[in-house]
Every structure is written in structure tokens, then in C-alpha cells.
Design an enzyme around this catalytic site. Structure first.
Site, PDB file in Angstrom:
ATOM      1  N   ASP A   1     -27.121  -7.481 -36.015  1.00  0.00           N
ATOM      2  CA  ASP A   1     -27.211  -6.267 -35.199  1.00  0.00           C
ATOM      3  C   ASP A   1     -26.035  -5.346 -35.475  1.00  0.00           C
ATOM      4  OD1 ASP A   1     -28.513  -5.036 -32.555  1.00  0.00           O
ATOM      5  OD2 ASP A   1     -26.330  -4.865 -32.395  1.00  0.00           O
TER       6      ASP A   1
ATOM      7  N   TYR B   1     -20.990   1.898 -35.300  1.00  0.00           N
ATOM      8  CA  TYR B   1     -20.011   0.839 -35.597  1.00  0.00           C
ATOM      9  C   TYR B   1     -19.278   1.085 -36.919  1.00  0.00           C
ATOM     10  CZ  TYR B   1     -22.851  -1.703 -32.104  1.00  0.00           C
ATOM     11  OH  TYR B   1     -23.564  -2.074 -30.982  1.00  0.00           O
TER      12      TYR B   1
ATOM     13  N   LYS C   1     -28.913   1.243 -35.252  1.00  0.00           N
ATOM     14  CA  LYS C   1     -29.170   2.138 -34.109  1.00  0.00           C
ATOM     15  C   LYS C   1     -28.760   3.566 -34.432  1.00  0.00           C
ATOM     16  CE  LYS C   1     -27.599  -1.760 -31.285  1.00  0.00           C
ATOM     17  NZ  LYS C   1     -26.421  -2.276 -31.977  1.00  0.00           N
TER      18      LYS C   1
ATOM     19  N   HIS D   1     -29.762   4.355 -29.465  1.00  0.00           N
ATOM     20  CA  HIS D   1     -28.605   3.612 -28.933  1.00  0.00           C
ATOM     21  C   HIS D   1     -28.422   3.806 -27.421  1.00  0.00           C
ATOM     22  CE1 HIS D   1     -24.612   1.847 -30.604  1.00  0.00           C
ATOM     23  NE2 HIS D   1     -24.837   1.380 -29.401  1.00  0.00           N
TER      24      HIS D   1
HETATM   25  P1  NDP Z   1     -19.840 -10.593 -26.834  1.00  0.00           P
HETATM   26  O1  NDP Z   1     -20.278 -10.816 -25.423  1.00  0.00           O
HETATM   27  O2  NDP Z   1     -20.672 -11.091 -27.937  1.00  0.00           O
HETATM   28  O3  NDP Z   1     -18.361 -11.171 -26.944  1.00  0.00           O
HETATM   29  C1  NDP Z   1     -17.583 -11.032 -28.092  1.00  0.00           C
HETATM   30  C2  NDP Z   1     -16.165 -11.481 -27.742  1.00  0.00           C
HETATM   31  O4  NDP Z   1     -16.176 -12.845 -27.342  1.00  0.00           O
HETATM   32  C3  NDP Z   1     -15.211 -11.364 -28.895  1.00  0.00           C
HETATM   33  O5  NDP Z   1     -13.935 -11.020 -28.346  1.00  0.00           O
HETATM   34  C4  NDP Z   1     -15.163 -12.766 -29.477  1.00  0.00           C
HETATM   35  O6  NDP Z   1     -13.905 -13.032 -30.059  1.00  0.00           O
HETATM   36  C5  NDP Z   1     -15.388 -13.612 -28.238  1.00  0.00           C
HETATM   37  N1  NDP Z   1     -16.139 -14.841 -28.528  1.00  0.00           N
HETATM   38  C6  NDP Z   1     -17.236 -14.956 -29.310  1.00  0.00           C
HETATM   39  N2  NDP Z   1     -17.666 -16.218 -29.351  1.00  0.00           N
HETATM   40  C7  NDP Z   1     -16.823 -16.943 -28.582  1.00  0.00           C
HETATM   41  C8  NDP Z   1     -16.725 -18.317 -28.262  1.00  0.00           C
HETATM   42  N3  NDP Z   1     -17.610 -19.190 -28.744  1.00  0.00           N
HETATM   43  N4  NDP Z   1     -15.719 -18.707 -27.437  1.00  0.00           N
HETATM   44  C9  NDP Z   1     -14.836 -17.823 -26.951  1.00  0.00           C
HETATM   45  N5  NDP Z   1     -14.870 -16.514 -27.234  1.00  0.00           N
HETATM   46  C10 NDP Z   1     -15.847 -16.068 -28.043  1.00  0.00           C
HETATM   47  O7  NDP Z   1     -19.538  -9.011 -26.947  1.00  0.00           O
HETATM   48  P2  NDP Z   1     -20.024  -7.772 -27.791  1.00  0.00           P
HETATM   49  O8  NDP Z   1     -19.687  -6.599 -26.940  1.00  0.00           O
HETATM   50  O9  NDP Z   1     -19.540  -7.785 -29.169  1.00  0.00           O
HETATM   51  O10 NDP Z   1     -21.624  -7.869 -27.796  1.00  0.00           O
HETATM   52  C11 NDP Z   1     -22.348  -8.532 -28.809  1.00  0.00           C
HETATM   53  C12 NDP Z   1     -23.113  -7.547 -29.664  1.00  0.00           C
HETATM   54  O11 NDP Z   1     -23.973  -6.739 -28.865  1.00  0.00           O
HETATM   55  C13 NDP Z   1     -22.221  -6.502 -30.359  1.00  0.00           C
HETATM   56  O12 NDP Z   1     -21.488  -7.040 -31.439  1.00  0.00           O
HETATM   57  C14 NDP Z   1     -23.244  -5.478 -30.731  1.00  0.00           C
HETATM   58  O13 NDP Z   1     -23.969  -5.900 -31.864  1.00  0.00           O
HETATM   59  C15 NDP Z   1     -24.113  -5.453 -29.475  1.00  0.00           C
HETATM   60  N6  NDP Z   1     -23.686  -4.407 -28.521  1.00  0.00           N
HETATM   61  C16 NDP Z   1     -24.558  -3.370 -28.288  1.00  0.00           C
HETATM   62  C17 NDP Z   1     -24.245  -2.358 -27.399  1.00  0.00           C
HETATM   63  C18 NDP Z   1     -25.241  -1.281 -27.149  1.00  0.00           C
HETATM   64  O14 NDP Z   1     -24.898  -0.280 -26.490  1.00  0.00           O
HETATM   65  N7  NDP Z   1     -26.448  -1.391 -27.629  1.00  0.00           N
HETATM   66  C19 NDP Z   1     -22.961  -2.321 -26.702  1.00  0.00           C
HETATM   67  C20 NDP Z   1     -22.112  -3.470 -26.989  1.00  0.00           C
HETATM   68  C21 NDP Z   1     -22.492  -4.466 -27.848  1.00  0.00           C
HETATM   69  P3  NDP Z   1     -13.620 -13.114 -31.655  1.00  0.00           P
HETATM   70  O15 NDP Z   1     -14.494 -12.102 -32.342  1.00  0.00           O
HETATM   71  O16 NDP Z   1     -12.174 -12.781 -31.730  1.00  0.00           O
HETATM   72  O17 NDP Z   1     -13.918 -14.518 -32.065  1.00  0.00           O
END
Ligand code: NDP
Length: 274
Positions: A46, A51, A76, A109
Site C-alpha cells: 500500500d 508518500y 492513491k 485518498h
Molecule cells: P501502523 O499502525 O502500521 O504502525 C506503524 C508503527 O508501528 C511504526 O512506528 C512501526 O515502527 C511500529 N510497528 C510496526 N510493527 C510493530 C511491531 N510488530 N511491534 C511494535 N511496533 C511496531 O501505522 P501506519 O500509520 O504506518 O499505518 C499503516 C499503513 O496504512 C501506512 O503505512 C499506509 O500504507 C496506510 N495509511 C493510510 C492512510 C490514509 O489516509 N489512507 C493514513 C495513514 C496510513 P518501525 O517502522 O520503526 O518498525
């Protein structure tokens, strides 16, 4: 390789229920992260024009040697490109950056209601769908009122609504709307960007199953029918987040997580973000 369940979208296209998100990953760090994810078994990625990392996604896909038809690529349309002609041009730019000749899912988006352009934008999306340049079209951050408005002007029901959704913001009403209209609900920030991973309820369940809190939260999403796209740039977490098919939460554990809903929006409000 883990066997990831799939959901069948309202136009028959099949989508993995668990994929990999790349929000906030710089373009030059995206290819290594996506390569790690593909090696771990993820087949759905995704990204978004916003991004700035579509190029990195495309690079990792090409380097993987995995057949394109085995992958499910979502991107998006950013808000400033809404409008019929603008959307068509922005789609071309996204495909160019990805280095692909089609995507699997193209999403609006945000509705940005004050701009009032999503109806025109949707006509462009229908054209892209008819031309086979995207296999499915959908929306993100749409509330029932925005979906109702689309339905008044178009017979094409969005295949997906990607919304902020996690144990702290469970969006029951919106999930029910999506379900009733044949729209798959996809959870963004499924881990609430880590905010709920220390909650006693979650750590307690994790301890009982010998898994991590993140795995418990992802399991909850999958068992209630959400599509999820956790993001991580940490190889160990990337592998951990797809290793969620060897245990199951029981009814009381699901209910305990259901009780964590507190309307906790971590991102922007779709009704006011323009
Ligand atoms: P997430 O809820 O997926 O959380 C990501 C965070 O959690 C990062 O800081 C990561 O750290 C940490 N993390 C990941 N896995 C673990 C684990 N197993 N244990 C502990 N910490 C963990 O957040 P996102 O906001 O990135 O959402 C996911 C996806 O959703 C985005 O990447 C994007 O593709 C989409 N999105 C879409 C939006 C929209 O408006 N349509 C808005 C926001 C997100 P690290 O990377 O340092 O490991």
C-alpha cells in the site's frame, strides 16, 4: 511462507487480507523495506502519491522477480489532484513512478468535502477501471455521507474504503455501512502507530498466546474481517506482522479488545480535512 487469507472485492477481484504499508518511509528506504516484506511473504503493498515512494515500491517489485500478477499494488490520488482531468494525469504519473502498466487498486485518498471534487474524480476512476489500468477502484477516509453522495451519481460502488481503524477507534457504524453496501473495509494505522501495544488487555492476551502485542492486534483485525496493512521498516517486525496465522483469539479475548474503543482518532478528521 505464510498463507495469507484473501477477500473478494465487489467486482470479483481478490485481495490479500494482510498487506504492507509504506507511509512515512523515505523513497530510498522503501525498496529495502518492501524487498524484506516480499521475502517474508507479503504480496500486497500500500503506497500513495503523497508518500513520495512509489518509485521505491516499483524498484523492489522488479528486483523480487515475483510475477506481477501475484502481487496486489495499491496507490492513491492526492487531494490537490482531484478533478476529472487532474486525476487522469496524476494516475499516469503514479504508474510512471511505479514503473507498472496497471495497479490493482486506486483510491481517492481523502474526500476533502469542501473542495467538492470527489464526484468528478470518481468519473475519472471509472474510466481507468473500464480501461483496465486499475483492477479495482475505491476510496479512503470516506464517511457514510460521502459514500451516499457517490452512490447518487454513480452505479460503481467503491470496492474498498480504507479508514483509520484500530482497537482505540473501532468505527463500528462505518464498518457496518461498508458491509451493508458490499465495500471492503481496510484499516490504516492498524497498530495505532504503536499507541495501544502497552495496554494491559493486549499484553495480557499476548502473554497467554506467547505472541507479541502487535500480533494480537493484527489477529483481532483479521478475525473481525478487516483488511490490514501494518507498516514497519524493522525486518524482525516485518516478519512478525505476517506471522499471525498460527494462533486464534477466542470470543472473550475479542470482546476484551472490543472494549478498548475510545474514539481515539490519531489522524485527521475526514469531515474537516480539506
Ligand atoms: P501502523 O499502525 O502500521 O504502525 C506503524 C508503527 O508501528 C511504526 O512506528 C512501526 O515502527 C511500529 N510497528 C510496526 N510493527 C510493530 C511491531 N510488530 N511491534 C511494535 N511496533 C511496531 O501505522 P501506519 O500509520 O504506518 O499505518 C499503516 C499503513 O496504512 C501506512 O503505512 C499506509 O500504507 C496506510 N495509511 C493510510 C492512510 C490514509 O489516509 N489512507 C493514513 C495513514 C496510513 P518501525 O517502522 O520503526 O518498525
Amino acid at each position: 511462507m505464510p498463507s495469507v487469507p484473501t477477500v473478494t472485492l465487489n467486482n470479483g477481484v481478490v485481495m490479500p487480507q494482510l498487506g504492507f504499508g509504506v507511509f512515512q518511509v523515505p523513497d530510498d528506504e522503501t525498496a529495502p523495506a518492501v524487498s524484506e516484506a516480499l521475502a517474508a511473504g507479503y504480496r500486497s503493498i500500500d503506497t500513495a502519491a503523497l508518500y513520495g515512494n512509489e518509485r521505491g515500491v516499483g524498484e523492489a517489485v522488479r528486483a523480487s522477480g515475483i510475477a506481477r500478477e501475484e502481487l496486489f499494488i495499491t496507490t492513491k490520488l492526492w487531494n490537490s489532484d482531484q478533478g476529472h482531468d487532474e486525476a487522469l494525469a496524476a494516475f499516469d504519473a503514479s504508474l510512471d513512478k511505479l514503473g507498472m502498466d496497471y495497479v490493482d487498486l486506486y483510491l481517492i485518498h481523502w474526500p476533502t468535502p469542501a473542495r467538492d471534487k470527489y464526484v468528478d474524480t470518481w468519473r475519472a476512476f471509472e474510466k481507468l477501471l473500464a480501461e483496465g489500468r486499475t483492477r479495482a477502484i475505491g476510496v479512503s477516509n470516506f464517511q457514510p455521507a460521502h459514500l451516499d453522495r457517490l452512490a447518487q451519481t454513480s452505479d460503481t460502488v467503491p470496492a474498498v474504503n480504507q479508514i483509520e481503524l484500530h482497537p482505540g477507534l473501532q468505527q463500528r457504524e462505518l464498518r457496518e455501512y461498508d458491509r451493508a453496501h458490499g465495500i471492503a473495509t481496510e484499516a490504516w494505522s492498524p497498530l495505532a502507530q504503536g499507541a495501544l501495544l502497552k495496554a494491559d488487555t493486549v499484553t495480557g492476551i499476548a502473554g497467554r498466546h506467547g505472541v507479541t502485542p502487535a500480533q494480537v492486534v493484527l489477529r483481532w483485525h483479521l478475525q473481525i474481517g478487516n483488511v490490514v496493512i501494518p507498516k514497519s521498516v524493522t525486518p524482525e517486525r516485518i516478519r512478525q506482522n505476517i506471522d499471525v496465522f498460527g494462533f486464534e483469539l477466542d470470543e472473550s479475548e475479542l470482546a476484551a479488545i472490543d472494549a478498548l474503543d475510545e474514539g481515539m482518532r490519531t489522524g485527521l478528521d475526514p469531515d474537516t480535512f480539506n
